[in-house]
Design a protein around this motif. Structure first.
Motif, PDB file in Angstrom:
ATOM      1  N   LEU A 151       0.853  -1.176   0.000  1.00 30.43           N
ATOM      2  CA  LEU A 151       0.000   0.000   0.000  1.00 30.43           C
ATOM      3  C   LEU A 151       0.899   1.240   0.000  1.00 30.43           C
ATOM      4  N   LYS A 152       0.589   2.194  -0.860  1.00 28.45           N
ATOM      5  CA  LYS A 152       1.389   3.415  -0.922  1.00 28.45           C
ATOM      6  C   LYS A 152       0.602   4.586  -0.352  1.00 28.45           C
ATOM      7  N   ILE A 153       1.132   5.187   0.706  1.00 26.84           N
ATOM      8  CA  ILE A 153       0.467   6.328   1.341  1.00 26.84           C
ATOM      9  C   ILE A 153       0.618   7.536   0.428  1.00 26.84           C
ATOM     10  N   ASP A 154      -0.476   8.175   0.105  1.00 28.16           N
ATOM     11  CA  ASP A 154      -0.426   9.301  -0.831  1.00 28.16           C
ATOM     12  C   ASP A 154       0.438  10.449  -0.294  1.00 28.16           C
ATOM     13  N   ARG A 155       1.098  11.089  -1.249  1.00 33.03           N
ATOM     14  CA  ARG A 155       1.982  12.221  -0.971  1.00 33.03           C
ATOM     15  C   ARG A 155       1.316  13.325  -0.157  1.00 33.03           C
ATOM     16  N   SER A 156       0.011  13.536  -0.363  1.00 31.14           N
ATOM     17  CA  SER A 156      -0.663  14.631   0.328  1.00 31.14           C
ATOM     18  C   SER A 156      -0.631  14.459   1.852  1.00 31.14           C
ATOM     19  N   PHE A 157      -0.647  13.209   2.320  1.00 33.63           N
ATOM     20  CA  PHE A 157      -0.571  12.975   3.769  1.00 33.63           C
ATOM     21  C   PHE A 157       0.853  13.173   4.270  1.00 33.63           C
ATOM     22  N   VAL A 158       1.812  12.643   3.493  1.00 38.17           N
ATOM     23  CA  VAL A 158       3.219  12.729   3.898  1.00 38.17           C
ATOM     24  C   VAL A 158       3.662  14.196   3.941  1.00 38.17           C
ATOM     25  N   SER A 159       3.238  14.971   2.941  1.00 35.32           N
ATOM     26  CA  SER A 159       3.738  16.346   2.853  1.00 35.32           C
ATOM     27  C   SER A 159       3.200  17.226   3.980  1.00 35.32           C
TER      28      SER A 159
ATOM     29  N   ALA B 211       0.330  -3.108   8.378  1.00 32.36           N
ATOM     30  CA  ALA B 211       1.090  -4.197   9.012  1.00 32.36           C
ATOM     31  C   ALA B 211       0.146  -5.335   9.386  1.00 32.36           C
ATOM     32  N   LYS B 212      -1.064  -4.989   9.835  1.00 35.90           N
ATOM     33  CA  LYS B 212      -2.040  -6.027  10.212  1.00 35.90           C
ATOM     34  C   LYS B 212      -2.557  -6.782   9.006  1.00 35.90           C
ATOM     35  N   PHE B 213      -2.491  -6.166   7.839  1.00 39.46           N
ATOM     36  CA  PHE B 213      -2.858  -6.844   6.596  1.00 39.46           C
ATOM     37  C   PHE B 213      -1.698  -7.681   6.053  1.00 39.46           C
ATOM     38  N   ASN B 214      -0.558  -7.667   6.761  1.00 40.14           N
ATOM     39  CA  ASN B 214       0.656  -8.331   6.289  1.00 40.14           C
ATOM     40  C   ASN B 214       1.082  -7.823   4.922  1.00 40.14           C
ATOM     41  N   ALA B 215       0.839  -6.556   4.676  1.00 49.15           N
ATOM     42  CA  ALA B 215       1.234  -5.956   3.395  1.00 49.15           C
ATOM     43  C   ALA B 215       2.404  -5.009   3.629  1.00 49.15           C
ATOM     44  N   ASP B 216       3.143  -4.746   2.554  1.00 50.22           N
ATOM     45  CA  ASP B 216       4.251  -3.791   2.625  1.00 50.22           C
ATOM     46  C   ASP B 216       3.710  -2.375   2.554  1.00 50.22           C
ATOM     47  N   ILE B 217       4.484  -1.455   3.133  1.00 47.16           N
ATOM     48  CA  ILE B 217       4.040  -0.059   3.147  1.00 47.16           C
ATOM     49  C   ILE B 217       5.102   0.842   2.511  1.00 47.16           C
ATOM     50  N   VAL B 218       4.642   1.737   1.634  1.00 48.57           N
ATOM     51  CA  VAL B 218       5.547   2.688   0.973  1.00 48.57           C
ATOM     52  C   VAL B 218       4.986   4.093   1.192  1.00 48.57           C
ATOM     53  N   ALA B 219       5.812   4.998   1.689  1.00 44.05           N
ATOM     54  CA  ALA B 219       5.386   6.399   1.808  1.00 44.05           C
ATOM     55  C   ALA B 219       5.837   7.138   0.558  1.00 44.05           C
ATOM     56  N   GLU B 220       4.906   7.836  -0.090  1.00 45.46           N
ATOM     57  CA  GLU B 220       5.215   8.572  -1.320  1.00 45.46           C
ATOM     58  C   GLU B 220       5.504  10.036  -1.015  1.00 45.46           C
TER      59      GLU B 220
END
Ligand code: C2E
Ligand code: MG
Ligand code: MG
Ligand code: MG
Length: 286
Positions: free
Chosen positions: A200-208, A228-237
């Motif tokens: 799952l990639k967290i959208d840039r608007s949240f990160v910024s 993490a509970k979905f056992n998926a990888d996480i990417v911050a954009e």
């Protein structure tokens, strides 16, 4: 009344101009497909646990002889509307898989390199798309495990059952699925209960806005925990500062991508270490 008429005429002029431009763009794109005017740029994806390059996202650029370098934001929507995205996407995926296979074989990229390629829902729903993907992997000899296809959640709306079935078929091939721009569409959380995904990639608007707004920070933290509970990888954009990177690390975010590390670059410029990239080593373990 007069004023309204004037406004109305301006509006029509605008509509005519816009539709003429769309016609021109469509014709230019058709030529671009025949002439192979598209280039693939790569933006590194950083593993925050060891500050190494874990992979890259392939991002299309259009070198138009008349328009110059065109951003995907200016032609992907029209390519999707007209269906030309199917042919464009095929060229991008073939190029990206070819490049990645070569980089891995020459030892410049590790064998577990994560290649991310964007996929439009329009492509996924196109008959024969999955066999085309299979064929490209066979031609290029890139293992499916190296490939992640990114899909934008806001465009999954139309046919969720079919979409999910097709995503399942891609996953059966060993390809990973990432949900792109997470948090910007609607029904985000409902989709997560229905869709099969690996990252799952967290959208840039949240990160910024994470460091300026407690609400944005809370959402970023919650998405990381939930993923993490979905056992998926996480990417911050869209990571643009050292402070954002440090905060994401603290929250346990595994992967990050953004101008802080590198802008998307053509492959030829990739291996020339410069500025921020010098600090990053390619992860050559395994
Ligand atoms: P995306 O898939 O969400 O890609 C990330 C976009 O954010 C890229 O824009 C990238 O250059 C930009 N970006 C990365 N880090 C930062 C940062 O730190 N700050 C800022 N301000 N921006 C950052 P780009 O290359 O213009 O692509 C825009 C969108 O076009 C992509 O968003 C994707 O939805 C679409 N796209 C690009 N290439 C393809 C493709 O080959 N196929 C399809 N279907 N869509 C594509
Ligand atoms: Mg993407
Ligand atoms: Mg994105
Ligand atoms: Mg996007």
């Amino acid at each position: 009344v007069k004023q309204e008429q004037v406004r109305c005429c301006h509006h029509q002029d605008y509509m005519i101009t816009a539709s003429k431009e769309k016609t021109r763009l469509t014709a230019d794109l058709q030529r671009a497909i025949s002439n192979h005017e598209f280039a693939v740029y790569y933006q590194p994806i950083i593993d925050l646990t060891n500050d190494t390059i874990a992979g890259a996202e392939a991002l299309v650029r259009w070198h138009s002889p008349t328009r110059g370098l065109v951003s995907p934001l200016d032609f992907i929507p029209v390519a999707e509307d007209t269906g030309m995205i199917v042919d464009i996407g095929k060229q991008i995926l073939l190029q990206a898989c070819t490049d990645t296979k070569l980089q891995i074989d020459s030892g410049r990229w590790p064998t577990n390199f994560l290649l991310h390629v964007n996929m439009s829902v329009r492509e996924l729903l196109h008959p024969g798309y999955i066999s085309r993907v299979k064929e490209i992997l066979a031609i290029t000899q890139l293992p499916a495990a190296n490939l992640t296809l990114e899909i934008t959640e806001s465009r999954l709306v139309s046919q969720p059952l079919l979409t999910n079935q097709l995503l399942g078929e891609l996953r059966d091939l060993g390809i990973h699925i990432a949900i792109d721009d997470f948090g910007t569409g609607y029904s985000s959380l409902a989709y997560l209960t229905q869709l099969q995904f690996d990252a799952l990639k967290i959208d840039r608007s949240f990160v910024s806005q994470m460091l300026d707004s407690e609400n944005h920070a809370a959402i970023v933290a919650a998405i990381i925990t939930m993923t993490a509970k979905f056992n998926a990888d996480i990417v911050a954009e869209g990571v643009e500062t050292a402070e954002q990177a440090a905060h994401l690390k603290q929250l346990g975010c595994r992967y990050a991508q953004g101008f802080y590390y590198s802008r998307p670059k053509p492959l030829a410029e990739w291996d020339i270490g410069n500025s921020a990239n010098n600090a990053l080593q390619h992860n050559t373990s395994t």
